[in-house]
Scaffold this active site. Structure first.
Site, PDB file in Angstrom:
ATOM      1  N   ASP A  37       0.835  -1.206   0.000  1.00  0.00           N
ATOM      2  CA  ASP A  37       0.000   0.000   0.000  1.00  0.00           C
ATOM      3  C   ASP A  37       0.871   1.257   0.000  1.00  0.00           C
ATOM      4  O   ASP A  37       2.001   1.241   0.471  1.00  0.00           O
ATOM      5  CB  ASP A  37      -0.929  -0.037   1.235  1.00  0.00           C
ATOM      6  CG  ASP A  37      -2.097   0.916   1.104  1.00  0.00           C
ATOM      7  OD1 ASP A  37      -2.394   1.356  -0.029  1.00  0.00           O
ATOM      8  OD2 ASP A  37      -2.717   1.229   2.137  1.00  0.00           O
ATOM      9  N   GLY A  40      -0.026   5.541  -4.256  1.00  0.00           N
ATOM     10  CA  GLY A  40      -0.613   6.836  -4.599  1.00  0.00           C
ATOM     11  C   GLY A  40       0.025   7.958  -3.790  1.00  0.00           C
ATOM     12  O   GLY A  40       0.353   9.025  -4.331  1.00  0.00           O
ATOM     13  N   TRP A  42       2.977   7.931  -2.423  1.00  0.00           N
ATOM     14  CA  TRP A  42       4.369   8.087  -2.876  1.00  0.00           C
ATOM     15  C   TRP A  42       4.410   9.039  -4.076  1.00  0.00           C
ATOM     16  O   TRP A  42       5.251   9.939  -4.137  1.00  0.00           O
ATOM     17  CB  TRP A  42       4.918   6.709  -3.256  1.00  0.00           C
ATOM     18  CG  TRP A  42       6.358   6.668  -3.631  1.00  0.00           C
ATOM     19  CD1 TRP A  42       7.418   6.407  -2.808  1.00  0.00           C
ATOM     20  CD2 TRP A  42       6.921   6.863  -4.946  1.00  0.00           C
ATOM     21  NE1 TRP A  42       8.597   6.425  -3.519  1.00  0.00           N
ATOM     22  CE2 TRP A  42       8.319   6.708  -4.832  1.00  0.00           C
ATOM     23  CE3 TRP A  42       6.380   7.161  -6.200  1.00  0.00           C
ATOM     24  CZ2 TRP A  42       9.189   6.839  -5.922  1.00  0.00           C
ATOM     25  CZ3 TRP A  42       7.238   7.306  -7.282  1.00  0.00           C
ATOM     26  CH2 TRP A  42       8.623   7.139  -7.130  1.00  0.00           C
ATOM     27  N   ASN A  85     -10.976  -2.558  -5.448  1.00  0.00           N
ATOM     28  CA  ASN A  85     -10.177  -1.620  -6.241  1.00  0.00           C
ATOM     29  C   ASN A  85     -10.804  -1.285  -7.603  1.00  0.00           C
ATOM     30  O   ASN A  85     -10.385  -0.347  -8.274  1.00  0.00           O
ATOM     31  CB  ASN A  85      -8.742  -2.137  -6.443  1.00  0.00           C
ATOM     32  CG  ASN A  85      -7.887  -2.071  -5.195  1.00  0.00           C
ATOM     33  OD1 ASN A  85      -6.989  -2.886  -4.983  1.00  0.00           O
ATOM     34  ND2 ASN A  85      -8.141  -1.089  -4.332  1.00  0.00           N
ATOM     35  N   TRP A  86     -11.853  -2.028  -8.011  1.00  0.00           N
ATOM     36  CA  TRP A  86     -12.561  -1.662  -9.254  1.00  0.00           C
ATOM     37  C   TRP A  86     -13.250  -0.313  -9.117  1.00  0.00           C
ATOM     38  O   TRP A  86     -13.665   0.284 -10.107  1.00  0.00           O
ATOM     39  CB  TRP A  86     -13.612  -2.722  -9.614  1.00  0.00           C
ATOM     40  CG  TRP A  86     -13.050  -4.051 -10.004  1.00  0.00           C
ATOM     41  CD1 TRP A  86     -13.101  -5.197  -9.261  1.00  0.00           C
ATOM     42  CD2 TRP A  86     -12.375  -4.411 -11.222  1.00  0.00           C
ATOM     43  NE1 TRP A  86     -12.486  -6.236  -9.936  1.00  0.00           N
ATOM     44  CE2 TRP A  86     -12.039  -5.778 -11.150  1.00  0.00           C
ATOM     45  CE3 TRP A  86     -12.018  -3.699 -12.372  1.00  0.00           C
ATOM     46  CZ2 TRP A  86     -11.354  -6.453 -12.161  1.00  0.00           C
ATOM     47  CZ3 TRP A  86     -11.344  -4.371 -13.387  1.00  0.00           C
ATOM     48  CH2 TRP A  86     -11.018  -5.738 -13.277  1.00  0.00           C
ATOM     49  N   SER A 209      -8.082  -4.647   5.168  1.00  0.00           N
ATOM     50  CA  SER A 209      -8.670  -4.394   3.840  1.00  0.00           C
ATOM     51  C   SER A 209      -9.091  -5.669   3.099  1.00  0.00           C
ATOM     52  O   SER A 209      -8.761  -5.859   1.925  1.00  0.00           O
ATOM     53  CB  SER A 209      -7.712  -3.557   2.977  1.00  0.00           C
ATOM     54  OG  SER A 209      -7.418  -2.338   3.597  1.00  0.00           O
TER      55      SER A 209
HETATM   56  C1  IPE Z   1      -5.380  -2.755  -0.150  1.00  0.00           C
HETATM   57  O1  IPE Z   1      -5.056  -1.440  -0.373  1.00  0.00           O
HETATM   58  C2  IPE Z   1      -5.475  -3.497  -1.452  1.00  0.00           C
HETATM   59  C3  IPE Z   1      -4.193  -3.771  -2.084  1.00  0.00           C
HETATM   60  C4  IPE Z   1      -3.028  -3.538  -1.592  1.00  0.00           C
HETATM   61  C5  IPE Z   1      -4.294  -4.396  -3.375  1.00  0.00           C
HETATM   62  P1  IPE Z   1      -6.175  -0.315  -0.542  1.00  0.00           P
HETATM   63  O2  IPE Z   1      -5.466   0.964  -0.730  1.00  0.00           O
HETATM   64  O3  IPE Z   1      -7.137  -0.705  -1.592  1.00  0.00           O
HETATM   65  O4  IPE Z   1      -6.908  -0.395   0.850  1.00  0.00           O
HETATM   66  P2  IPE Z   1      -7.767   0.704   1.627  1.00  0.00           P
HETATM   67  O5  IPE Z   1      -8.772   1.239   0.664  1.00  0.00           O
HETATM   68  O6  IPE Z   1      -6.812   1.751   2.075  1.00  0.00           O
HETATM   69  O7  IPE Z   1      -8.362  -0.042   2.771  1.00  0.00           O
HETATM   70  C1  IPE Z   2      -1.428   0.261  -3.361  1.00  0.00           C
HETATM   71  O1  IPE Z   2      -1.270   1.625  -3.391  1.00  0.00           O
HETATM   72  C2  IPE Z   2      -1.686  -0.323  -4.719  1.00  0.00           C
HETATM   73  C3  IPE Z   2      -3.038  -0.869  -4.904  1.00  0.00           C
HETATM   74  C4  IPE Z   2      -3.991  -0.872  -4.021  1.00  0.00           C
HETATM   75  C5  IPE Z   2      -3.332  -1.453  -6.187  1.00  0.00           C
HETATM   76  P1  IPE Z   2      -2.513   2.629  -3.402  1.00  0.00           P
HETATM   77  O2  IPE Z   2      -2.862   2.903  -4.823  1.00  0.00           O
HETATM   78  O3  IPE Z   2      -3.604   2.120  -2.573  1.00  0.00           O
HETATM   79  O4  IPE Z   2      -1.849   3.909  -2.765  1.00  0.00           O
HETATM   80  P2  IPE Z   2      -2.472   4.874  -1.660  1.00  0.00           P
HETATM   81  O5  IPE Z   2      -2.939   4.009  -0.537  1.00  0.00           O
HETATM   82  O6  IPE Z   2      -3.595   5.617  -2.313  1.00  0.00           O
HETATM   83  O7  IPE Z   2      -1.335   5.762  -1.270  1.00  0.00           O
HETATM   84 MG    MG Z   3      -4.096   2.344  -0.624  1.00  0.00          MG
END
Ligand code: IPE
Ligand code: IPE
Ligand code: MG
Length: 263
Positions: A37, A40, A42, A85-86, A209
């Site tokens: 996680d 985004g 970063w 994540n969709w 999550s």
């Molecule tokens: C968890 O991260 C899912 C993955 C790492 C693939 P998210 O960024 O989707 O989780 P939440 O929304 O912060 O709980």
């Molecule tokens: C994890 O990073 C990657 C996936 C969930 C696919 P994020 O995209 O959730 O990054 P943040 O949590 O928004 O920083």
């Molecule tokens: Mg995340």
């Protein structure tokens, strides 16, 4: 594997070497699961679009897969994409899928070199044919490897997995009084695999999550503030060392040294 395998890959005199030398190879976690996680955040810290965080995160995946294999971890599970994540913008989802395909194509030789067996956990239904095709190639080409099992959790949801297993149990006609935890576990995506001993989450979030809800019942959890694109071998070693200091009781009590000595 061994300390030698690991040290062969670590610059002598580096902080990673000091960490590697502290690892007890008799007490490695058999299964390490990681919630990757913070991609985004970063990117946001660098005023870059979110996808640049995902791109940078691929380097962490490479490093952690190879480090885990060299360390001698039996099973590594990386949470790459959740069912939830969709909900993200289409362009971001599509970029994540593209990066996954690219990773598999470029890293297949590394997986083969390290005798790693690739496996996918999650629901195949919603994945596009080109993604499924790339996954299938990775699975087929590595199916005879006998080293580390590398699970990618893709379109994965812990609750969905449990519901699917319940449906399979009903469909199989198994009598209700014969269904126990072991048999139910065999209906999950992770059938035959040990439960995660160590669950790592990057970027400081204190939640699971919807990840491996059944399997993490007694996992040791280690959360780091480090964002996934910054996660490297050093952090994995730190997590393993922290794990090795934990006192796993599984609901029991720790035998006192006196009782142990008394036999
Ligand atoms: C968890 O991260 C899912 C993955 C790492 C693939 P998210 O960024 O989707 O989780 P939440 O929304 O912060 O709980
Ligand atoms: C994890 O990073 C990657 C996936 C969930 C696919 P994020 O995209 O959730 O990054 P943040 O949590 O928004 O920083
Ligand atoms: Mg995340």
């Amino acid at each position: 594997m061994s300390l030698e395998q690991l040290l062969a890959w670590i610059p002598p005199g580096s902080p990673d070497e000091t960490l590697a030398r502290q690892v007890n190879f008799e007490q490695l976690p058999a299964h390490v699961a990681i919630i990757m996680d913070g991609n985004g955040r970063w990117a946001a810290q660098r005023h870059l679009p979110r996808v640049e965080g995902h791109r940078a995160g691929i380097e962490s995946v490479r490093d952690v897969v190879e480090s885990s294999a060299r360390l001698g971890i039996d099973v590594l599970t990386l949470y790459a994409f959740s069912i939830e994540n969709w909900k993200r913008p289409r362009a971001e989802v599509s970029m994540l899928m593209t990066l996954l395909k690219r990773y598999l194509r470029l890293e297949l030789s590394t997986l083969l070199k390290h005798n790693i067996r690739f496996h996918v956990i999650g629901r195949k239904d919603e994945l596009s044919p080109d993604v499924l095709n790339e996954l299938e190639i990775g699975i087929r080409q590595t199916e005879h490897n006998s080293g580390m099992l590398f699970n990618i959790a893709l379109n994965y949801g812990g609750r969905a997995e449990i519901v699917e297993a319940a449906r399979r149990a009903i469909a199989s006609g198994i009598p209700a009084d014969e269904l126990d935890e072991r048999r139910f576990g065999d209906l999950l995506y992770t059938a035959g695999q040990p439960d995660p001993d160590l669950l790592i989450r990057t970027s400081g979030e204190m939640r699971v999550s919807n990840f491996l809800l059944w399997q993490i019942a007694y996992s040791e959890i280690w959360v780091t503030e480090t964002l996934w694109p910054d996660f490297r071998r050093r952090h994995l070693l730190e997590a393993v060392l922290a794990y090795q200091k934990r006192d796993r009781r599984y609901g029991g009590i720790k035998p006192s040294p006196v009782a142990l000595g008394a036999k």
